[in-house]
Design an enzyme around this catalytic site. Sequence first.
Site, PDB file in Angstrom:
ATOM      1  N   ASP A  83       0.861  -1.176   0.000  1.00 39.15           N
ATOM      2  CA  ASP A  83       0.000   0.000   0.000  1.00 39.15           C
ATOM      3  C   ASP A  83       0.902   1.233   0.000  1.00 39.15           C
ATOM      4  O   ASP A  83       2.048   1.180   0.454  1.00 39.15           O
ATOM      5  CB  ASP A  83      -0.888  -0.031   1.247  1.00 39.15           C
ATOM      6  CG  ASP A  83      -1.620   1.276   1.476  1.00 39.15           C
ATOM      7  OD1 ASP A  83      -2.353   1.706   0.579  1.00 39.15           O
ATOM      8  OD2 ASP A  83      -1.434   1.867   2.569  1.00 39.15           O
ATOM      9  N   ASP A  85      -0.219   5.050   0.703  1.00 30.33           N
ATOM     10  CA  ASP A  85      -0.489   6.124   1.654  1.00 30.33           C
ATOM     11  C   ASP A  85      -0.304   5.669   3.096  1.00 30.33           C
ATOM     12  O   ASP A  85      -0.962   4.735   3.554  1.00 30.33           O
ATOM     13  CB  ASP A  85      -1.913   6.643   1.469  1.00 30.33           C
ATOM     14  CG  ASP A  85      -2.124   7.275   0.106  1.00 30.33           C
ATOM     15  OD1 ASP A  85      -1.126   7.547  -0.583  1.00 30.33           O
ATOM     16  OD2 ASP A  85      -3.299   7.494  -0.268  1.00 30.33           O
TER      17      ASP A  85
END
Length: 330
Positions: A83, A85
């Site tokens: 991922d 963010d």
Amino acid sequence: MAALGWLTPRRRSATARSVLAGEASAEAARKTALAQARPLTEPDARAEAEAEAEALAEAGLPEEPREPEFPVAGDDLAAAFFDLDNTVMQGAAIFHFGRGLYKREFFRRRELARFAWQQAWFRLAGVEDPDHMQDARDSALSIVKGHKVSELMSIGEEIYDEYMAERIWPGTRALAQAHLDAGQKVWLVTAAPVETATIIARRLGLTGALGTVAESVDGIYTGRLVGEPLHGPAKAEAVRALAAAEGLDLGRCAAYSDSHNDIPMLSLVGHPYAINPDTKLRKHARAHDWRLRDYRTGRKAVKVGVPAAAGVGAIAGGAAAAIALHRRRK
């Protein structure tokens, strides 16, 4: 009342649109992946272990128990999915991208204040809410509508240098590098636009990126998405589609995220990691014996049997800096 929705994010299951978004993202990721695979830079650890075991046997000494090596060097059926963010990068890529577009007069001060508030919330709360993130992406889509894809890619390179490069978590970057050094492919998986994600992946030396696919016709953005934002179940569908296309064994793959929204993606792989986890993900990870790493403070995050590396963090002052940004721009 809208703010209350941010505090109580809803769990969603995969839908036809999330499957479409995942498949579109996987197709885009494969098309833009780095052309050449990175060669192995570390010796084959398995061969070393076998040689050491033989030497101990010849000497009549018992072999010492050892932790299984991970990532396994030379395992071409494995890959890693990160991922973006708050996992690889502090804050949200879409907000940094919005700041860069404002600097280039793509929109007005009022929209910047909105971006600033959303970024302040994200950094202080440390959680992703589908409605909140959707609102930010809707704003971004309206801004880029009618612009050339090539134009936004060029600007994205500049924005990375201006706002994103210094926000990469060194600890997470080291985890990604370990997979690369083992000869495995490493992919970003994010709700950010696939073009932005691809730039970040390339700058970090990663294989490529799965991201939200915005529709374009003849190289011009239409202001619509293909499917839906690559969030929650859609991320899992993208990883599943890419793994099938690449011939990967998901049971041998790893995934890394900070958000409970990514539990569907993390649950797909044999080696899930919670990085800088939110409260719900931390609880879930402990309940399922997943590994935890926290780079936001000097303290060590605990996982049963696996110590986390200490990292660096800089959350304090994020709200003030974000909200004050529009006052400094002219």
